[in-house]
Every structure is written in structure tokens, then in C-alpha cells.
Design an enzyme around this catalytic site. Sequence first.
Site, PDB file in Angstrom:
ATOM      1  N   THR A 123       0.818  -1.216   0.000  1.00 17.17           N
ATOM      2  CA  THR A 123       0.000   0.000   0.000  1.00 17.17           C
ATOM      3  C   THR A 123       0.854   1.269   0.000  1.00 17.17           C
ATOM      4  OG1 THR A 123      -1.482   1.299   1.412  1.00 17.17           O
ATOM      5  CG2 THR A 123      -0.150  -0.335   2.524  1.00 17.17           C
ATOM      6  N   ASP A 124       0.294   2.354  -0.528  1.00 13.19           N
ATOM      7  CA  ASP A 124       0.966   3.660  -0.468  1.00 13.19           C
ATOM      8  C   ASP A 124       1.120   4.154   0.969  1.00 13.19           C
ATOM      9  OD1 ASP A 124      -1.708   4.309   0.074  1.00 13.19           O
ATOM     10  OD2 ASP A 124      -1.882   5.810  -1.521  1.00 13.19           O
ATOM     11  N   GLU A 125       0.346   3.559   1.897  1.00 15.18           N
ATOM     12  CA  GLU A 125       0.376   4.048   3.279  1.00 15.18           C
ATOM     13  C   GLU A 125       1.717   3.782   3.955  1.00 15.18           C
ATOM     14  OE1 GLU A 125      -3.125   3.520   5.639  1.00 15.18           O
ATOM     15  OE2 GLU A 125      -4.395   3.265   3.873  1.00 15.18           O
ATOM     16  N   TYR A 147      -1.779  -0.507  11.067  1.00 11.71           N
ATOM     17  CA  TYR A 147      -1.983  -1.190   9.777  1.00 11.71           C
ATOM     18  C   TYR A 147      -0.785  -0.971   8.857  1.00 11.71           C
ATOM     19  CZ  TYR A 147      -3.424  -1.578   4.874  1.00 11.71           C
ATOM     20  OH  TYR A 147      -3.455  -1.857   3.526  1.00 11.71           O
ATOM     21  N   LYS A 151       2.114  -3.524   7.286  1.00  7.92           N
ATOM     22  CA  LYS A 151       2.349  -3.712   5.846  1.00  7.92           C
ATOM     23  C   LYS A 151       3.813  -3.393   5.515  1.00  7.92           C
ATOM     24  CE  LYS A 151      -0.263  -4.671   3.001  1.00  7.92           C
ATOM     25  NZ  LYS A 151      -0.778  -5.967   2.483  1.00  7.92           N
TER      26      LYS A 151
END
Length: 323
Positions: A123-125, A147, A151
Amino acid sequence: MNLLVTGAAGFIGSHYVRTLLAGDAPDAPRVTVLDKLTYAGTLGNLPTGHPRLDFVHGDITDAGLVDKLMSGTDQVVHFAAESHVDRSIEGAGEFVRTNVLGTQTLLDAALRHGVGPFVHVSTDEVYGSVETGSCTEDHPLAPSSPYSASKASSDLLALAHHHTHGLDVRITRCSNNYGPRQFPEKVIPLFVTRLLEGRTVPPYGDGRHVRDWLHVDDHCRGVDLVRTHGRPGEVYNIGGGTELSNRDLTGLLLEACGAGWDRVAYVADRKGHDLRYSVDWSKARDELGYRPRRDFTTGLAETVAWYRDNRHWWEPPRRSDAR
Ligand code: NAD
């Protein structure tokens, strides 16, 4: 060719598998889905009785099961994860167990059985909040929610398996996906289903948080380009090209559902809420020919129409677990 796809009873993975099964090319892969069927997964997202699809109900942290499945596998696309930031703020244990330990269990088994490519969907997060500009793949990782921290940890484990053991790992980092069959705890399906029920919608804080929106079709095409044409050990950002503040997104959703701003009830901001994510996806464009094709206005209208026409999919009891 046998492809193991984890987490494909969920939103993005099921879309990816339905796309793979729709083709009838002679070299089309046989697909085995491994999914625990948590609140976010349902068998109803997958075709029934397809000759090239096997479903295995199980947990990616189950080393014995994963080892058995990996022995008959050529390639892996790994979607399975706990994926909702709000839930990770309430408790991070499941996120570490599934996202970190589960990924490591899969990587170790892939290594034992000589499986590759292994596409790890991230993810970009993991880059954290960026006020201006867009992150390229070598941007430092600065995850800020449990989260995104889980990741980022799984990304690093995947890259370590490439660096240390030469495992053919490829990582994708995408922006916010939207489309049909997304569990109604994420902002677009949450707001659409609440509006269809005549309820209010609850944007966080002052609604100025910005996200880049990516249609699930475009994301799945990007993932498959990475699987088929990407390079081992590389990370590829996959963006959608539509940046919107949550306030602007709310306006579009109200309009699409024929509702006014009187149906908006702002709620206290999410703890540690990242202001903006933005990925630079020029590497995927230049190396793989990736480009988002779905126009946001059309994609959003189709998504709203899908929720309007498929109430059986999201109405209670299925959505009883949503915010
Ligand atoms: P989702 O929550 O809709 O689906 C997750 C699936 O994984 C479910 O079917 C669930 O049953 C399964 N699962 C959970 N724990 C498992 C376990 N221990 N063993 C086996 N299966 C398990 O998620 P999604 O939105 O489809 O996201 C898929 C992937 O894409 C995730 O890795 C997520 O981090 C990533 N991602 C999603 C988005 C987005 O906007 N949805 C954006 C960036 C990255």
C-alpha cells in the site's frame, strides 16, 4: 501454470481472480485461492464451479497448510491481509499476526518449494503522510498507523527474502481502491450504503484529508503486469491519478446518491490520521506500460449503481460488522 492467490474472497483479490478466470487463453493459469473468510471475505465474491478454480478455506499463518499448498504452486499473488486502519487502531494483534507472520509463513514456504514470482500486494500508506509531491519507490518508509506499520514490515521481510535468498519477490504499492464488492467499512461503500439507507454519512475531522483513487480494475491490471513483466526484487507504485479531499469525495457521493449536505455529520478525527498519500507511478508506466484507464466519474457512478442494485450483498447481516 498453478497460481496461488491469497485473500481472494475479499475485495481486490476476488476481482483479480475473476479477471484471470474470464480469459480462455491456452496458457491461462489454474488458480488456488487460500482465504480464511474473515468478516471481510465471502465466497459469494468468487465464481462457483469454475474448472480452473480451487478454493481452500484456511489461514496464511498455518505453516503446515501453506507448505502443502506451495508444493503444487508455480507463482503467488498475495492479497490476504487485515486491511482496515480503524480496526488496527482498536487492536494491532491480528494485523501483526496476519500481515507480518502470515507473509513470512508464505515467503518461507515459497523459498522451500522454489516458487516465483511472488507478488506481494502492499500500500501507499507505508510511505506515510506527504504534504506535497509524490513518493517514488525509494522514498523512506514512514508508516504511522498499526496497519501501515504491519504492511511496511511485511514489505521489508519480502525484500529481505529476495536479498538474502534470491527469492523472486515483486512488491506493488497502490493507492486507495474503489469499485464493487468492497466491504462497507471503507469510506466509499460506507457512505454509499448509508446514503442508500437514508442515513447520514460521517466524514472524519474537517474532511481535508487527501487520497488518490484507483479503480480496482486498474489496480488488478497493474498487479498482473508486475507478475508477468516486472523484475525480481523490485517495488512498483500503482496510482489512480485522481486526488480528492474527503470533503470533495463526500460531495461527489452525495450528488451520485441524490442527497444534500444536510446528510453529513462530521465525526471526531481518526487518531493519527495521515493528511495525504501520493505515489509517483512513473516506474510502472515506463517499465510495464501501466496507466490507469478508468475515468473516476464513470467508475464512481458504476460503483454507486452496483451498490444500489446489489443490496443483498451488503445489507445486514453482512454489514453488521461495519462502522
Ligand atoms: P479485504 O479486507 O477486502 O480482503 C482481505 C481478504 O483476506 C479477506 O478475504 C479475508 O478473509 C482474507 N484474510 C484475512 N486474514 C487472513 C488470513 N490470516 N489468512 C487467509 N486469509 C485472510 O482487503 P482488500 O481491500 O481486498 O485488500 C487486499 C490487499 O490490498 C491487502 O493486502 C491490502 O493491504 C492491500 N491494499 C488495499 C487497498 C484498498 O484500497 N482496499 C489499498 C492499498 C493496498
